[in-house]
Design a protein around this motif. Structure first.
Motif, PDB file in Angstrom:
ATOM      1  N   ALA A 199       4.866   1.206   8.754  1.00 34.80           N
ATOM      2  CA  ALA A 199       4.350   0.906   7.414  1.00 34.80           C
ATOM      3  C   ALA A 199       5.053  -0.306   6.814  1.00 34.80           C
ATOM      4  O   ALA A 199       4.424  -1.145   6.149  1.00 34.80           O
ATOM      5  N   THR A 200       6.350  -0.421   7.055  1.00 34.69           N
ATOM      6  CA  THR A 200       7.100  -1.576   6.541  1.00 34.69           C
ATOM      7  C   THR A 200       6.651  -2.849   7.235  1.00 34.69           C
ATOM      8  O   THR A 200       6.446  -3.885   6.591  1.00 34.69           O
ATOM      9  N   GLU A 201       6.494  -2.791   8.541  1.00 35.31           N
ATOM     10  CA  GLU A 201       6.056  -3.967   9.299  1.00 35.31           C
ATOM     11  C   GLU A 201       4.690  -4.467   8.818  1.00 35.31           C
ATOM     12  O   GLU A 201       4.486  -5.670   8.626  1.00 35.31           O
ATOM     13  N   LEU A 202       3.771  -3.527   8.597  1.00 33.20           N
ATOM     14  CA  LEU A 202       2.413  -3.938   8.227  1.00 33.20           C
ATOM     15  C   LEU A 202       2.341  -4.432   6.792  1.00 33.20           C
ATOM     16  O   LEU A 202       1.573  -5.346   6.482  1.00 33.20           O
ATOM     17  N   ASN A 203       3.155  -3.857   5.899  1.00 35.61           N
ATOM     18  CA  ASN A 203       3.197  -4.378   4.530  1.00 35.61           C
ATOM     19  C   ASN A 203       3.888  -5.733   4.465  1.00 35.61           C
ATOM     20  O   ASN A 203       3.532  -6.575   3.632  1.00 35.61           O
TER      21      ASN A 203
END
Length: 628
Positions: A193-197
Motif C-alpha cells: 500500500a505504501t509503495e503504490l501510494n
C-alpha cells in the motif's frame, strides 16, 4: 552418587536460557518483518508459536504479518486471541481497531479508539488509530494533524508516516505526501500500500519516470506478476504521458484478471474518452457504475461524454454527480431550500458559484431568465470575480459572503450555477441567451485605449495556460506551451502582440524567444491582475487567441472576437465538431486534427491571420477591425 534428575536451580537456569533464546528468536523475526522479509519473518516466528501458541508477543507479530499480507480475517482472529489474555494491550488494541476499520466495521473500530483514548489520550497507539479512522471517514485534514502528532510521539512508526502520506495525498499536498510515504517505506520496506501510494504521489508531481520505476520495483519484489491494481496504475501512467493505446491495453489486461473491477472500467472509459472513442467510453463508464454505483467520478465522466455527443437529457442528469466530486455544498446553504423547479419559485433566487472562473462567466448569463420571471437574483461568488460581475448589472446583489446576500426571513432558494442548464433544459441549439453580457466600465476601456493606442497594427492578445489544477481527467492537455505562439509571433510582424497570461504559464515568458516583440506596454499588462482591467484590455484588442480557459469565457462574454484553440477531444461545451459555438457567437473554434498536435493548429491559425492582415485596412482603432 548424585541423582540424574536436574536440581531446581538447574531447571530455572535452563528456563532462563530458553527464554533468552526465545527472545533472541523473536527479535530476529521482528527485524526481518521490519526489513520487509515477511516470508522469513513468518518462518522464524512460527517456530516460536509451535512451542507456545498463546504468547502475546508472538501473536502480536503474527497479527502484523497477516495484516501485511492482507489476510484480514485471519489477522482479526489472531489479535482477538491475544486480547483474551491481555485485554488492555495497547499495541493489540491499535491493530485490532485498524483491522476493524479496514474491514469496514467502523462503529466497532471507533469503540476501540475510544478505549485507547481512555487508557492514554496522547499515546501513539491512540493517535494512529484515531487518525486512521478520521481518514476512513473522509476527514483528511484532521487525520493529517493527528498522524503528525503520532510521528512526534513515535518517530519510528512507519504506520504514522503512511497515514500522514495518504491524508496529504487526498488533500493534493503531493510534496508532503511523497516525503511521508518515502519515510514510511524507509522504516518498513515492502509494504504494498505504501509503495503504490508513493507511485501516486510521484505521478501527481509529474515525475512520471520515477513513479513508473517505483511501480515496476514493487511488482518485481512481489514476484513479477502484476495484479489488476498494478495494471490500473500502469494504465494511469500511460495516460499521463499521452499513450492512450498503451493505457487501454493495461486497463483491458486488468479486466481480464477481474471483469468486475470497477476502477479498471472507469479508467478504461477515460482512456477511450481521451482518445475520442466516445461510444466505447460511455460503455466503460456504464460498466464502472454498474460495479461501483457510488463512483461519483465515473458518473460525472459519463455525463461529460453524453454532453459531448449532445445527449443533454442524460448528460445533465449524470453531470449532477460533480457535486460529490467537487464537494460544492457550502456551510450555511444546508439551512436554505434548494431550487429544483421553475414552478412556484421564491422571491429571491441565489446562484452559488462553483468549479472554475470560466464556468461562472459562462452561466452568469442566465440571471436574465429569472429576472424576466420577476425574481430578485443574487450571486455568491469568489472575491476575484465580485467587481466584474457586480459592474455588469446581471444580479441584484453580488458577494463572496453568504451573510451579505440573505436577510432574515427572506423568501429564497439557492442552486449551484452549473445546475442551471439542467433546470432550464439548456442544449447547444437552445442556449437561450447569446448577447454580450459582461460590461466593462467606459472609464477603464478609455484609459487602456490611451495606453495602447501607439500604432495602427492589428492588435492580438494571446493566452496559453488554464488552471493546472483543473487539467485532470477529461481536461488533460487543454493548455499548450507558450513556445507554440512563436510560430505566429516570429513571422507575423504586422501584428501588435500582447500577453494576457496571468499566474501559471507566466513562468515561461523569460525563456520565450520573441518576448521583445510583445507590445511596449506589456509590463503594465503583466502588473494588472484585476478582471475588470483585464476586460478593458480585451475590449481594446481586435482578436484574442487562447486555449480553453477563463480568458476565453471573459472575452466571449464581453463580445470580442476569439479564436479558441481546442484539443481533439475538448471540454463538453465545445462539442466534437464545427468551427462555431452557440455560447459565444464571435468565437471561432480551431480544433486539433491529430491528438496532441498543436503545431498543425498553429500553422492553420498563422495562415488565417496572414490572410486577415492582407484583407483588413487598419485605421487605428481596435473596434474598427472586423475579425471573424
Amino acid at each position: 552418587m548424585e541423582s540424574g534428575n536436574p536440581t531446581q536451580s538447574q531447571m530455572t537456569s535452563r528456563a532462563e536460557i530458553d527464554r533468552a533464546r526465545s527472545q533472541d528468536i523473536l527479535l530476529e523475526a521482528t527485524r526481518l518483518y521490519l526489513q520487509g522479509d515477511i516470508d522469513d519473518s513468518e518462518i522464524v516466528l512460527d517456530s516460536l508459536l509451535a512451542i507456545d501458541a498463546s504468547k502475546p508477543e508472538y501473536l502480536l507479530l503474527k497479527t502484523r504479518i497477516l495484516s501485511f499480507r492482507g489476510c484480514l480475517s485471519e489477522a482479526l482472529d489472531c489479535v482477538k486471541r491475544l486480547l483474551l489474555s491481555e485485554p488492555l494491550n495497547r499495541g493489540a488494541l491499535e491493530i485490532y481497531g485498524l483491522l476493524l476499520a479496514e474491514s469496514q466495521q467502523l462503529v466497532e473500530a471507533e469503540k476501540i479508539a475510544l478505549k485507547l483514548v481512555e487508557l492514554e489520550k496522547e499515546s501513539p497507539h491512540a493517535l494512529r488509530l484515531c487518525a486512521h479512522l478520521l481518514q476512513k471517514f473522509g476527514n483528511h485534514s484532521q487525520a493529517l494533524l493527528l498522524s503528525e502528532k503520532a510521528i512526534k510521539a513515535d518517530p519510528g512508526s512507519a504506520l504514522a508516516y503512511y497515514i500522514a502520506g495518504v491524508s496529504a495525498l487526498e488533500q493534493r499536498k503531493f510534496v508532503e505526501a511523497h516525503d511521508y510515504l518515502e519515510k514510511s517505506l524507509e522504516l518498513q520496506p515492502g509494504r504494498v500500500a505504501t509503495e503504490l501510494n508513493l507511485f501516486l504521489a510521484l505521478h501527481h508531481l509529474g515525475r512520471h519516470e520515477e513513479s513508473f520505476a517505483q511501480l515496476k520495483r514493487s511488482i518485481h519484489r512481489r514476484g513479477g506478476e502484476p495484479t489488476e491494481s498494478d495494471l490500473v496504475l500502469e494504465g494511469r501512467h500511460w495516460l499521463a504521458v499521452g499513450e492512450a493505446t498503451k493505457a487501454i491495453d493495461a486497463f483491458s489486461s486488468a479486466l481480464a484478471l477481474n471483469a468486475a473491477y470497477g476502477d479498471a472500467h472507469a479508467n478504461l472509459g477515460l482512456a477511450f474518452h481521451l482518445s475520442g472513442d466516445m461510444e466505447s467510453a460511455i460503455g466503460s463508464y456504464l460498466l464502472a457504475v454498474l460495479h461501483s454505483p457510488s463512483d461519483a467520478r465515473s458518473h460525472l465522466n459519463l455525463g461529460l461524454a453524453y454532453l459531448l455527443l449532445d445527449n443533454y437529457e442524460n448528460g445533465w442528469q449524470e453531470y449532477e454527480w460533480r457535486r460529490i466530486v467537487e464537494n460544492i455544498d457550502l456551510p450555511g446553504l444546508s439551512l436554505l431550500p434548494e431550487l429544483s423547479s421553475t414552478n412556484d419559485m421564491p422571491t429571491t433566487v441565489l446562484f452559488v458559484c462553483e468549479q472554475g472562473l470560466g464556468d461562472v462567466m459562462q452561466f452568469a448569463r442566465y440571471s436574465h431568465f429569472f429576472r424576466e420571471a420577476g425574481r430578485s437574483v443574487k450571486l455568491l461568488v469568489g472575491e476575484k470575480l465580485v467587481p466584474l460581475i457586480q459592474g455588469s448589472n446581471l444580479f441584484d446583489a453580488v458577494s463572496n459572503r453568504l451573510n451579505d446576500l440573505i436577510a432574515d426571513g427572506e423568501d429564497v432558494a439557492w442552486l449551484p450555477i452549473m445546475s442551471i442548464p439542467k433546470l432550464l433544459g439548456i442544449r447547444r441549439d437552445k442556449p437561450i441567451f447569446q448577447e454580450p453580457y459582461i460590461l466593462i466600465p467606459e472609464a477603464s476601456t478609455s484609459n487602456w485605449n490611451q495606453i495602447m493606442a501607439c500604432n495602427s497594427k492589428l492588435r492580438v492578445g494571446i493566452h496559453w495556460q488554464g488552471n493546472p489544477e483543473a487539467e485532470k481527467s477529461t481536461l488533460l492537455g487543454r493548455s499548450m506551451p507558450l513556445a507554440n505562439f512563436g510560430i505566429l509571433i516570429g513571422e507575423l510582424i504586422d501584428i501588435e502582440w500582447l500577453s494576457l497570461q496571468k499566474g501559471p504559464g507566466q513562468e515561461q515568458m523569460p525563456e520565450f524567444s520573441y518576448r521583445d516583440r510583445l507590445a511596449p506596454y506589456q509590463d503594465m499588462i503583466d502588473a494588472t491582475w484585476d478582471f475588470v482591467e483585464t476586460g478593458a484590455i480585451i475590449s481594446n484588442c481586435d482578436l484574442i487567441i487562447t486555449t480553453d480557459s477563463a480568458m476565453a469565457h471573459l472575452a466571449g462574454a464581453i463580445g470580442r472576437p476569439v479564436w479558441l484553440l481546442l484539443t481533439a477531444v475538448p471540454d463538453w461545451r465545445w462539442g466534437l465538431e464545427g468551427e462555431s459555438t452557440p455560447w459565444y457567437p464571435a468565437t471561432r473554434l480551431f480544433r486539433q486534427r491529430n491528438f496532441g498536435d498543436w503545431i498543425e493548429v498553429m500553422e492553420r491559425v498563422k495562415g488565417e491571420l496572414r490572410e486577415l492582415c492582407n484583407t483588413i485596412k487598419l485605421p487605428g482603432a481596435a473596434e474598427s477591425h472586423p475579425v471573424g
